[in-house]
Scaffold this active site. Sequence first.
Site, PDB file in Angstrom:
ATOM      1  N   CYS A 105      50.238  49.792 -31.561  1.00 36.48           N
ATOM      2  CA  CYS A 105      49.900  51.101 -30.917  1.00 36.48           C
ATOM      3  C   CYS A 105      48.600  51.585 -31.028  1.00 36.48           C
ATOM      4  O   CYS A 105      48.139  52.344 -30.079  1.00 36.48           O
ATOM      5  CB  CYS A 105      51.057  51.756 -31.583  1.00 36.48           C
ATOM      6  SG  CYS A 105      50.695  52.271 -33.233  1.00 36.48           S
ATOM      7  N   CYS A 126      54.625  50.293 -40.452  1.00 35.40           N
ATOM      8  CA  CYS A 126      54.885  51.519 -39.919  1.00 35.40           C
ATOM      9  C   CYS A 126      56.501  51.798 -40.156  1.00 35.40           C
ATOM     10  O   CYS A 126      56.774  52.967 -40.459  1.00 35.40           O
ATOM     11  CB  CYS A 126      54.609  51.653 -38.396  1.00 35.40           C
ATOM     12  SG  CYS A 126      54.850  53.169 -37.616  1.00 35.40           S
TER      13      CYS A 126
END
Length: 380
Positions: A209, A112
């Site tokens: 997440c 990410c």
Amino acid sequence: MNSLGFPKAPASTRVVVAMSGGVDSSVVAGLLVRQGYEVIGITLQLYDHGAAISRKGACCAGQDIHDARNVAERLGIPHYVLDYESRFRQSVIDEFADSYVRGETPIPCIRCNQRVKFRDLLQTARDLGADCLATGHYVQRVVSEGGQAQLLRGADPRRDQSYFLYATTPEQLDYLRFPLGHMEKPEVRRLAEDFGLAVADKPDSQDICFVPNGDYASVVTKLRPEAAEPGEIVDEAGRVLGRHDGVIHFTVGQRKGLGIAGPEPLYVLRLDAAKRHVVVGPKASLARSVVYLRELNWLGDPIPADGLAVSVKLRSAQPAVAATIFADDNNAARLELFEPEYGIAPGQAGVVYQGERMLGGGWIARTAGKSVPAKAEIAA
């Protein structure tokens, strides 16, 4: 020079702050506003609703976006929410699932940072005419006498996030700023209270997440059903000891949850995803002293032909160990550990340090060997 390293007044310096809705990035925005910078907050909406991964949403979605917006209003700065769902799905979530299908143990946070935050978001900051992009990571950026930006561990070893930023390129590091790198968490929360931010007591995120309940197996099963196909638990000779419900439930070095008994404790030695085999054996069979890295990203000087004495972290929560790194062709490297390590898992990262400086790293492709190379001098 102002506090961000630019030869102009803070009011003439435009900074984009990556605001996740948490206390860390919120305090970064507050600090820069207090210091007089022109601050723009940007939040990335990453949660892929179409994939229906989680009913509770994810980092940079739902409540987090709401919190970031409220912080921006409190600080009086412009705030934008950018829809990065499809990019996040393609660049992070799909590879996360594919990695499990290959029998690896992935770290999506690194991808990410590498493919979304420090590539796409950084470019957005440039498009907005910002002088830099600031984040709430606990790492330190320093500039050498020769003008080279270097990445150091966070001052608080309990919060240091340098392991997750090893893929940051020199060009990205030139543009990035990390205002919290020299702080400890209690100080950050006190600042949030001083700024009157409602997120001052917001808990830190503990899960991946997009897997807020920690049930990554259900996420992978939804995206790649073949990863949950049952198979056999075998010993090193290939003898069948039991059955399992999918290789996604196992990682190298795992001891608990095998569901089999033996004369001595058994550990997962490797995962053969093609055969759907979980190979187990005694702890001694986990010992490895050679680690091969792929996709090497290097921030230091070129690695000498005879190797470089370093320390290396092979999992984010484990301390660094002494090693020598050798550069191979095609952005690859080989690590020779001074002492064998146990439970090194393909798909994790090998991140290299000298002292407090993070030099780079790569993805663990495979391991080999139990012999111990000769020791050499090394900075801790």
